[in-house]
Design an enzyme around this catalytic site. Structure first.
Site, PDB file in Angstrom:
ATOM      1  N   GLY A   5       0.934  -0.968   5.260  1.00  0.00           N
ATOM      2  CA  GLY A   5       1.286  -1.933   6.304  1.00  0.00           C
ATOM      3  C   GLY A   5       0.201  -2.922   6.649  1.00  0.00           C
ATOM      4  O   GLY A   5       0.277  -3.579   7.680  1.00  0.00           O
ATOM      5  N   GLY A   6      -0.854  -3.017   5.818  1.00  0.00           N
ATOM      6  CA  GLY A   6      -1.900  -4.006   6.095  1.00  0.00           C
ATOM      7  C   GLY A   6      -2.446  -3.824   7.488  1.00  0.00           C
ATOM      8  O   GLY A   6      -2.828  -2.724   7.892  1.00  0.00           O
ATOM      9  N   SER A  66     -11.065  -2.449   5.414  1.00  0.00           N
ATOM     10  CA  SER A  66      -9.672  -2.015   5.257  1.00  0.00           C
ATOM     11  C   SER A  66      -9.101  -1.577   6.596  1.00  0.00           C
ATOM     12  O   SER A  66      -9.851  -1.405   7.562  1.00  0.00           O
ATOM     13  CB  SER A  66      -9.625  -0.839   4.285  1.00  0.00           C
ATOM     14  OG  SER A  66      -8.329  -0.274   4.231  1.00  0.00           O
ATOM     15  N   THR A 103       0.880  -1.154   0.000  1.00  0.00           N
ATOM     16  CA  THR A 103       0.000   0.000   0.000  1.00  0.00           C
ATOM     17  C   THR A 103       0.926   1.214   0.000  1.00  0.00           C
ATOM     18  O   THR A 103       2.108   1.095   0.298  1.00  0.00           O
ATOM     19  CB  THR A 103      -0.877  -0.059   1.276  1.00  0.00           C
ATOM     20  OG1 THR A 103      -1.657  -1.247   1.211  1.00  0.00           O
ATOM     21  CG2 THR A 103      -1.779   1.130   1.439  1.00  0.00           C
TER      22      THR A 103
END
Ligand code: GLY
Length: 582
Positions: A486-487, A465, A394
């Site tokens: 960073g998920g 998300s 991302t």
């Protein structure tokens, strides 16, 4: 630019020098101090505008737009399109994201949700195998994983709604078109990331011919990446607006590529995609206003929920995050991530109790469960009863302009290079975002996050998300702009940066650089970056935490407004970043 718009943060930024407190402005008049803790790492400082992104050419493009008279939103749109060319692992037009815009003129903050959606054919069990088990090949490595992309529509909406009107749509797209057409020199970040994605890219001839050589080895540093099809797609978008992407030839090629990869996204799914303007989720932390992204991102809700718990714990001032504090921080994170698993999902499909989760009263109630002496095992922590969640996939950028407008934008393809599939003839790299759904209740996604019904796949639903573009304000004026990739670790990365600045009075570069910690409830481990003091780690272990030293976490490009000007901190955890100002 009124640089004195940061009353409380100015206090926070007063330097501790030889045990005495000096306001920054006073120190600026003095000879350069030999020791100035907050400025061991110098940010880029500018008076009028600042763009901090993961890739240098994109940052410079943003500054050029500002110099032409464009505002932060115009610059953000130009940077978004440019990163789709220069940072193909995460910058995109085939993915989606979230943009937070603060306008100085009316002191309003707006949230633009351009998250990917599931196609109309999606179903609860779409990611299960014949035995009813979650099948990661379906949710991560097939056309079924592709969400209807939102980036082009989202950037267009931002431009039309909040752009300055002083630069044209074709002007914000022109630099990206030129870079795609003329090619870019492969620099370190691209040369580092391509080998990691080589296998996935090599599966698809349409991707391999762009990013790999004839022997299927990745383009190497110093070689040239030319993206002619992408240039044509961008030219169509420049000429026809988002219709150039969502309708006609490009849309047909996108749906055909997804179908060939085993997915079911149709032309109709593309033609009906809509970005959504949402109300930001807001809170107050230590007297500063926080605005962040509401659902379908869990980011803002849990950033605020955790800050509320930290504030309610009434922690004594500390110059650095010590073990006592980090323990409480970890315990608060576990509670919030447990809540995430139960309550968070697409608000157009499920009722998300945002007000309750972000209320001070809820934080007061939940901190009673925290034992200051001992880590609670994750199995003992449950989502709250309400009355009434490595990565480099991302990318985030932060922008401010001379009027005090600010943009925090985080967008993604999910994995690095998404599905790895470029739709033939379009240059568009497609996402594999639908893995962010809970494929099966309680089964972790690629980030180890679990969820249930609230985040189950459904037609036209947006997967939950963790993206957390965040703006801090003092009396209605922007004092800080941040966010991160960073998920699952996006939320904790943002929290680490915010607390380093607000609570520990660090300068922006130090705040962004300091080692981070993260707990996401499950797995039950306290993940820390290398650099955390071994003494602190031992103290945390003594409280019962299982410490796991993980890879660098996030890339939190941040702007802080100080009396010195706009301070831009490009997070150096990933190569290529640039804070550019003027
Ligand atoms: N794909 C990671 C996120 O949206 O949180």
């Amino acid at each position: 630019m009124d640089m004195m718009n940061c009353k409380r943060l100015c206090l926070a930024l007063s330097l501790s020098l030889y045990g005495m407190q000096f306001p920054v402005a006073v120190l600026a008049q003095q000879a350069a101090p030999i020791i100035a803790d907050q400025y061991r790492q110098q940010p880029v400082i500018a008076a009028r505008g600042m763009v901090v992104s993961q890739e240098a050419q994109a940052s410079r493009i943003g500054v050029d737009i500002l110099k032409k008279g464009g505002n932060a939103v115009d610059a953000a749109v130009a940077v978004g399109f440019a990163l789709a060319v220069t940072l193909p692992r995460a910058g995109n037009i085939g993915g989606g994201g979230f943009m937070l815009v603060h306008l100085a003129k009316d002191r309003q903050t707006h949230a633009i949700d351009y998250r990917e959606t599931a196609p109309a054919s999606a179903s609860r069990d779409m990611f299960l195998d014949a035995q009813g088990n979650a099948d990661t090949r379906k949710s991560r490595d097939s056309g079924l994983a592709v969400g209807v992309p939102g980036t082009v529509a989202g950037l267009e909406l931002a431009f039309k709604t909040h752009g300055s009107g002083k630069v044209s749509w074709s002007e914000v797209l022109a630099p990206a078109v030129a870079l795609a057409k003329n090619g870019i020199v492969v620099e370190e970040d691209l040369a580092d990331s391509l080998p990691q994605a080589q296998k996935r890219l090599a599966q698809y001839p349409s991707s391999a011919k762009i990013f790999l050589k004839a022997d299927l080895s990745p383009l190497a540093q110093g070689e040239r990446l030319v993206q002619s099809d992408l240039a044509q797609t961008l030219e169509l978008i420049a000429a026809r607006g988002s219709a150039g992407f969502y309708r006609g030839e490009v849309a047909q090629k996108l749906s055909a590529a997804v179908s060939t990869a085993g997915g079911t996204m149709t032309d109709e799914d593309l033609a009906t995609y809509q970005p959504v303007i949402r109300k930001p989720v807001t809170g107050i932390y230590q007297g500063l206003q926080i605005a962040s992204m509401p659902p379908p991102s869990s980011g803002g809700v849990h950033v605020i929920e955790i800050l509320n718990m930290l504030e309610a714990l009434k922690l004594p001032p500390s110059a650095a995050p010590d073990a006592e504090r980090l323990h409480l921080f970890a315990e608060a994170m576990k509670i919030a991530y447990a809540d995430r698993s139960e309550y968070l999902g697409d608000p157009d499909f499920v009722t998300v109790p945002v007000a309750a989760l972000t209320s001070k009263r809820y934080a007061q109630a939940r901190i009673k469960e925290i034992d200051p002496a001992k880590a609670r095992p994750a199995r003992e922590i449950k989502p709250g009863q309400l009355a009434p969640y490595e990565s480099d996939q991302t990318t985030h950028y932060s922008i401010m302009d001379a009027e005090g407008n600010a943009v925090a934008n985080t967008y993604t393809l999910n994995f690095s290079y998404g599905l790895g599939l470029v739709a033939e003839g379009t240059g568009v790299m497609l996402n594999n975002e639908l893995d962010d759904f809970a494929a099966k209740a309680g089964v972790p996604n690629a980030f180890g996050l679990v969820g249930g019904d609230a985040n189950a796949p459904a037609p036209r639903k947006r997967p939950l998300s963790s993206m957390s573009p965040t703006i801090l304000l003092d009396q209605g004026k922007v004092v800080m702009v941040t966010g991160s990739p960073g998920g699952s670790r996006i939320i904790s990365t943002v929290l680490n940066v915010v607390t380093n600045i607000v609570d520990h009075k660090m300068g922006v570069m130090e705040a962004v650089t300091a080692p981070r910690l993260h707990h996401q409830w499950l797995p039950d481990e306290l993940r820390v970056e290398r650099g955390l003091s071994p003494d602190t780690a031992k103290l945390l272990e003594a409280k019962g935490h299982k410490i796991v030293v993980g890879a660098a976490s996030g890339s939190a490009h941040t702007i802080l407004v100080t009396p010195r000007g706009l301070e831009g901190a490009g997070d150096q955890r990933q190569r290529g970043t640039l804070a550019a100002g003027y």
